[in-house]
Design an enzyme around this catalytic site. Structure first.
Site, PDB file in Angstrom:
ATOM      1  N   SER A  14       0.775  -1.387  -0.046  1.00  0.00           N
ATOM      2  CA  SER A  14      -0.332  -0.117  -0.126  1.00  0.00           C
ATOM      3  C   SER A  14       0.908   1.241  -0.020  1.00  0.00           C
ATOM      4  CB  SER A  14      -0.376  -0.335   0.726  1.00  0.00           C
ATOM      5  OG  SER A  14      -0.025  -0.482   2.384  1.00  0.00           O
ATOM      6  N   ASP A  74      -6.885   6.068   8.513  1.00  0.00           N
ATOM      7  CA  ASP A  74      -6.974   5.308   9.045  1.00  0.00           C
ATOM      8  C   ASP A  74      -5.315   5.189  10.370  1.00  0.00           C
ATOM      9  OD1 ASP A  74      -4.578   5.016   7.821  1.00  0.00           O
ATOM     10  OD2 ASP A  74      -5.110   3.104   6.826  1.00  0.00           O
ATOM     11  N   HIS A 133      -1.512   3.615   7.482  1.00  0.00           N
ATOM     12  CA  HIS A 133      -0.412   4.332   6.720  1.00  0.00           C
ATOM     13  C   HIS A 133       0.076   5.683   6.006  1.00  0.00           C
ATOM     14  CE1 HIS A 133      -3.523   0.487   5.111  1.00  0.00           C
ATOM     15  NE2 HIS A 133      -2.198   0.569   4.317  1.00  0.00           N
TER      16      HIS A 133
END
Length: 347
Positions: A73, A235, A238
């Site tokens: 990610s 979140d 990240h």
């Protein structure tokens, strides 16, 4: 402090039949399971539509430099909506400026990817020549408790394939998951140890296959103390746009050096270089964010095998008080939209 012998054992476990090595003892599994559930409930959820980043960046004379981004990610730029804030676009734009040539970017990274998923990503780019591949990988291997020997072997095989195909390879090794605040203790301490141990083993494998690494480690640690709400996204797991910019800034000089565009020391405030056995260099790099490791030859009198390989370790020294003003200016400009000269993003 990590032990070089431990990192070496993980990096060579598959070759010597030690594939059963694990970072965590069986007695900790139940505790970690419960604490992981707690952390998962604490970390927020973020809906994300991936921005289109594939295309040509920058300008200049000559054929475009062919850049592929692979990994998880972080390589995908999870949670940012502006493509210019993703690490892929930031690195492509910076590389174009250094090369004075356009850069053709292709990002095949996938959110949630582990090292085992790199093979599928490699299949997507096999038919197209690549000048340089940048890989961000490792965090999900720790989170999902992938056996480190297996994780490193997958990475080794992909780096070897890319190198044999003529690509320069730069791997951003496993970040320090101990910096993620929603993860409670003692899980956070265990995650930190596991992250750095995997990063050291990754470095040994990558350098032995002709690539180079950049240690992400606790890259955000100093900024987390000053700006705890700015380095991570919604979140709380990240990176934010500022965090991605910092990661791209750490990796870009090594990408340019891998292509022979810049000396390794460019972009470092206080470079300190050593030539060490690769396992020692790997362990020292894992302890200091931003450190880079690249091949440097063979031990005198050695036969050139993995245990005779020397590595060039370049550490980033601490900033002095006189650098604080410059650092503050740099931090304020991180989120500014760069003049990238983007042309023809295709998605």
């Amino acid at each position: 402090m990590l032990r070089a012998t431990r990192a070496r054992r993980i990096a060579t476990a598959t070759a010597f039949g030690g594939g059963g090595l694990t970072l965590l003892g069986a007695s900790t599994v139940a505790l970690l399971y419960l604490q992981t559930r707690i952390a998962a409930r604490t970390i927020g959820l973020t809906t994300w539509k991936r921005p289109r980043v594939n295309g040509v960046y920058g300008s200049g004379e000559g054929a475009p430099v062919r850049l592929v981004m692979m990994g998880d990610s972080t390589a995908a730029g999870f949670a940012v909506s502006d493509p210019l804030q993703t690490p892929a676009c930031l690195i492509a734009s910076g590389l174009s400026a250094a090369a004075d040539r356009p850069v053709r970017l292709r990002d095949v990274a996938r959110v949630g990817a582990t090292s085992g998923d790199l093979h599928a990503q490699l299949d997507k780019v096999r038919e197209r020549p690549v000048d340089v591949a940048v890989v961000f990988i490792g965090a999900n291997d720790v989170i999902r408790r992938v056996r480190p020997a297996d994780s490193v072997q997958h990475l080794r095989e992909v780096v070897r394939a890319l190198s044999l195909a003529g690509a320069a390879v730069v791997v951003a090794t496993c970040p320090d998951l101990g910096t993620v605040q929603p993860i409670p203790q003692p899980l956070r301490s265990i995650a930190r140890r596991a992250s750095r141990q995997l990063a050291a083993a990754q470095t040994i494998a990558v350098v032995e296959e002709g690539g180079r690494t950049v240690a992400l480690s606790d890259l955000f640690a100093d900024d987390l103390e000053l700006r705890p709400d700015e380095m991570f996204g919604p979140d709380r797991f990240h990176p934010s746009a500022r965090g991605y910019a910092q990661a791209a800034t750490a990796v870009l000089p090594s990408v340019c050096a891998a292509l022979g565009l810049l000396p390794d020391s460019i972009g470092w405030r206080h470079p300190d270089e050593d030539v060490l056995p690769v396992d020692r260099a790997a362990v020292e790099a894992a302890e200091q964010a931003g450190s880079t490791v690249s091949p440097a030859g063979v031990v005198e009198g050695g036969r050139g095998g993995p245990r005779g390989l020397l590595a060039r370790l370049l550490r980033r020294g601490p900033e002095s008080a006189s650098d604080e003003a410059d650092s503050e200016t740099d931090s304020d400009s991180v989120n500014a939209t760069p003049d990238t000269g983007v042309r023809n993003p295709t998605g």
